[in-house]
Enzyme design. Sequence first.
Site, PDB file in Angstrom:
ATOM      1  N   LYS A 123     -37.776  44.189  36.218  1.00 42.84           N
ATOM      2  CA  LYS A 123     -38.870  43.213  36.122  1.00 42.84           C
ATOM      3  C   LYS A 123     -39.819  43.355  37.309  1.00 42.84           C
ATOM      4  CE  LYS A 123     -39.665  38.738  37.708  1.00 42.84           C
ATOM      5  NZ  LYS A 123     -39.832  38.407  39.109  1.00 42.84           N
ATOM      6  N   ASN A 124     -39.274  43.466  38.509  1.00 37.59           N
ATOM      7  CA  ASN A 124     -40.160  43.544  39.675  1.00 37.59           C
ATOM      8  C   ASN A 124     -40.901  44.873  39.751  1.00 37.59           C
ATOM      9  OD1 ASN A 124     -39.674  40.964  40.456  1.00 37.59           O
ATOM     10  ND2 ASN A 124     -38.242  41.470  42.112  1.00 37.59           N
TER      11      ASN A 124
ATOM     12  N   ARG B 156     -45.973  35.059  40.852  1.00 37.41           N
ATOM     13  CA  ARG B 156     -46.131  35.620  42.184  1.00 37.41           C
ATOM     14  C   ARG B 156     -46.813  36.991  42.128  1.00 37.41           C
ATOM     15  NH1 ARG B 156     -46.404  34.565  47.510  1.00 37.41           N
ATOM     16  NH2 ARG B 156     -45.475  36.174  48.772  1.00 37.41           N
TER      17      ARG B 156
ATOM     18  N   CYS C  40     -41.873  31.709  41.953  1.00 33.80           N
ATOM     19  CA  CYS C  40     -40.707  30.895  42.289  1.00 33.80           C
ATOM     20  C   CYS C  40     -40.953  30.132  43.582  1.00 33.80           C
ATOM     21  CB  CYS C  40     -39.480  31.790  42.472  1.00 33.80           C
ATOM     22  SG  CYS C  40     -38.748  32.266  40.906  1.00 33.80           S
TER      23      CYS C  40
ATOM     24  N   ARG D 190     -44.655  31.053  50.814  1.00 34.72           N
ATOM     25  CA  ARG D 190     -44.662  32.499  50.564  1.00 34.72           C
ATOM     26  C   ARG D 190     -46.070  33.028  50.816  1.00 34.72           C
ATOM     27  NH1 ARG D 190     -41.471  33.703  45.058  1.00 34.72           N
ATOM     28  NH2 ARG D 190     -41.403  35.782  45.939  1.00 34.72           N
TER      29      ARG D 190
ATOM     30  N   ASP E 159     -32.420  38.274  46.077  1.00 34.38           N
ATOM     31  CA  ASP E 159     -32.476  37.890  44.662  1.00 34.38           C
ATOM     32  C   ASP E 159     -31.086  37.829  44.013  1.00 34.38           C
ATOM     33  OD1 ASP E 159     -35.166  37.618  44.849  1.00 34.38           O
ATOM     34  OD2 ASP E 159     -35.692  39.394  43.676  1.00 34.38           O
TER      35      ASP E 159
ATOM     36  N   ARG F 200     -38.347  34.129  32.731  1.00 33.52           N
ATOM     37  CA  ARG F 200     -39.354  34.899  33.483  1.00 33.52           C
ATOM     38  C   ARG F 200     -38.800  36.273  33.847  1.00 33.52           C
ATOM     39  NH1 ARG F 200     -40.686  32.809  38.782  1.00 33.52           N
ATOM     40  NH2 ARG F 200     -41.550  34.880  38.778  1.00 33.52           N
TER      41      ARG F 200
HETATM   42  C1  UD1 Z   1     -40.479  40.422  46.291  1.00 29.27           C
HETATM   43  C2  UD1 Z   1     -39.843  40.144  44.964  1.00 29.27           C
HETATM   44  C3  UD1 Z   1     -38.874  38.967  45.078  1.00 29.27           C
HETATM   45  C4  UD1 Z   1     -37.881  39.215  46.192  1.00 29.27           C
HETATM   46  C5  UD1 Z   1     -38.573  39.617  47.489  1.00 29.27           C
HETATM   47  C6  UD1 Z   1     -37.606  40.048  48.575  1.00 29.27           C
HETATM   48  C7  UD1 Z   1     -41.508  40.808  43.365  1.00 29.27           C
HETATM   49  C8  UD1 Z   1     -42.540  40.381  42.398  1.00 29.27           C
HETATM   50  N1  UD1 Z   1     -40.872  39.818  44.002  1.00 29.27           N
HETATM   51  O1  UD1 Z   1     -41.220  39.257  46.653  1.00 29.27           O
HETATM   52  O2  UD1 Z   1     -38.207  38.821  43.834  1.00 29.27           O
HETATM   53  O3  UD1 Z   1     -37.150  38.025  46.429  1.00 29.27           O
HETATM   54  O4  UD1 Z   1     -39.481  40.719  47.242  1.00 29.27           O
HETATM   55  O5  UD1 Z   1     -36.819  41.112  48.155  1.00 29.27           O
HETATM   56  O6  UD1 Z   1     -41.229  41.982  43.541  1.00 29.27           O
HETATM   57  N2  UD1 Z   1     -43.969  37.377  53.996  1.00 29.27           N
HETATM   58  C9  UD1 Z   1     -44.939  36.890  54.843  1.00 29.27           C
HETATM   59  N3  UD1 Z   1     -46.226  37.310  54.636  1.00 29.27           N
HETATM   60  C10 UD1 Z   1     -46.566  38.176  53.640  1.00 29.27           C
HETATM   61  C11 UD1 Z   1     -45.566  38.655  52.777  1.00 29.27           C
HETATM   62  C12 UD1 Z   1     -44.269  38.234  52.980  1.00 29.27           C
HETATM   63  O7  UD1 Z   1     -44.671  36.134  55.758  1.00 29.27           O
HETATM   64  O8  UD1 Z   1     -47.744  38.513  53.525  1.00 29.27           O
HETATM   65  C13 UD1 Z   1     -42.574  36.958  54.179  1.00 29.27           C
HETATM   66  C14 UD1 Z   1     -42.061  36.147  52.987  1.00 29.27           C
HETATM   67  O9  UD1 Z   1     -42.384  34.788  53.094  1.00 29.27           O
HETATM   68  C15 UD1 Z   1     -40.574  36.410  53.062  1.00 29.27           C
HETATM   69  C16 UD1 Z   1     -40.508  37.853  53.575  1.00 29.27           C
HETATM   70  O10 UD1 Z   1     -41.750  38.104  54.195  1.00 29.27           O
HETATM   71  O11 UD1 Z   1     -39.984  35.572  54.017  1.00 29.27           O
HETATM   72  C17 UD1 Z   1     -40.275  38.890  52.486  1.00 29.27           C
HETATM   73  O12 UD1 Z   1     -41.182  38.737  51.443  1.00 29.27           O
HETATM   74  P1  UD1 Z   1     -41.609  39.948  50.491  1.00 29.27           P
HETATM   75  O13 UD1 Z   1     -40.688  41.108  50.692  1.00 29.27           O
HETATM   76  O14 UD1 Z   1     -43.054  40.166  50.678  1.00 29.27           O
HETATM   77  O15 UD1 Z   1     -41.351  39.311  49.073  1.00 29.27           O
HETATM   78  P2  UD1 Z   1     -42.270  39.313  47.820  1.00 29.27           P
HETATM   79  O16 UD1 Z   1     -43.009  40.614  47.722  1.00 29.27           O
HETATM   80  O17 UD1 Z   1     -43.059  38.067  47.730  1.00 29.27           O
END
Ligand code: UD1
Length: 434
Positions: free
Chosen positions: A22-23, A93, A117, A122, A308, A400
């Site tokens: 999915k991701n 997201r 979610c 985030r 996850d 989802r």
């Molecule tokens: C993706 C996945 C999600 C998974 C996560 C971590 C998708 C669509 N979603 O989410 O299912 O739980 O990776 O494996 O692929 N952060 C910041 N600033 C940013 C970006 C991230 O502070 O600009 C922080 C986030 O709040 C979090 C951490 O970095 O604490 C990791 O987030 P990130 O790896 O970016 O997760 P997602 O890409 O949102």
Amino acid sequence: MKKYVIRGGNPLEGEVRISGGKNAAVAIIPAALLVNGVCIIENVPVVNDVILLTKIMSNMGAKVSFLDKTTLRIDSTEIHTCAAISELVRKMRASYYLIGALLGRFGNAQVGLPGGCDFGVRPIDYHIRGFEALGATVTIEHGIVNAVAENGVKGTSLSLDFPSVGATINIMMAAVLAEGTTVIENAGKEPHIVDIANFLNAMGAEIRGAGTDTIKIKGVKELHGGRYEIIPDQIEAGTYMVMAAATGGRVKVSNVIPKHLESISAKLEEIGVTVEEDDDFITVSREPSQIMNKVNIKTLPYPGFPTDMQPQMSTLLCLANGTSIVTEGIYEHRFKYVDELRRMGAKMDVDGRVCVITGIEKFTGAAVTACDLRAGVSLVIAGLCAEGMTEISNVQLIERGYEDIVEKLRGLGASIGISDDEPQISEKTGENAG
Ligand code: UD1
């Protein structure tokens, strides 16, 4: 409102085929916006987030259609807008990938801030800093991200503060058609980051190093159409592995890449569950009488234990012997589901990023509510091994990310039904109310 009604107690037996990631899909579909031609994408999971994205892309002028259940055709030759601001965008997201894709192709993007979610703040500041480093001016007004690279997107070198999955993929997308070479240091290494790089390379991009800390993207003039198959979903696979263990059954989890599941397999073995690996399947089994060991887990970026899978594994640890400690290393507020599991008898104490789990003998069925995708599926896990009936509401959140979950579970012998009615079971006893 649609609900799942589960009668617990059946050990899961048989084979389940894992769907495409999915991701990976929710990034590859927007990435098709970068392609001046037709992409045929195979092994697409038909889950709510994917359907939403196909609608958003169609609204922008892409011609999107399913050739069969899991094969998606996307023709992005004639995109008529760089704006994606409908309420559909706010529902997920991954809509943030539209920013990187539009900026990369047209040097211009207006995209509604993403939803998805709810497990805490985030932000997308790493994404934005990456776009700025590539020469874009980024502003946020009225909930819309505006990214404009007036002089075109230019290659650059940057280092992420944290190996964010989304930022790594988004910057990669924005850089694919840039002038010059982009280097991303401290990049995420998750399997789906590699999958998106492989997809883009199959369409003519020049990305090297995906899956390591340093990704190099040499800008090319144009991407061409092509065919690509998405990798299997390691979180869906891990979830069925945990379900087999929790119910004391034996499940062959097929169409997987065992290497992507190593951290999950290792924890299950530490718990005392039998995990047998083959080329593209894993068999997980536990005798119902076999006691499970307490273990400690900390979620980390890949190849560490995935956040996850934290709710699912924490649910399993409720049934282990002794006290387990689970530390959430990625998100600050990812234990919201604990309140719902407590209604089913779980003994879990949360202090910030740490959850202390005291083993119980069994869950007891109850009426509960999914609060996010993985939290929701954890209630399904608890319901499958609970005494009595469990009724889960808000299941659209589960859908989802889990394709055909009810059918797949029935195929493994679970007693699970769908109800659109008012509550059928008493909140107090978890038994049929009448
Ligand atoms: C993706 C996945 C999600 C998974 C996560 C971590 C998708 C669509 N979603 O989410 O299912 O739980 O990776 O494996 O692929 N952060 C910041 N600033 C940013 C970006 C991230 O502070 O600009 C922080 C986030 O709040 C979090 C951490 O970095 O604490 C990791 O987030 P990130 O790896 O970016 O997760 P997602 O890409 O949102």
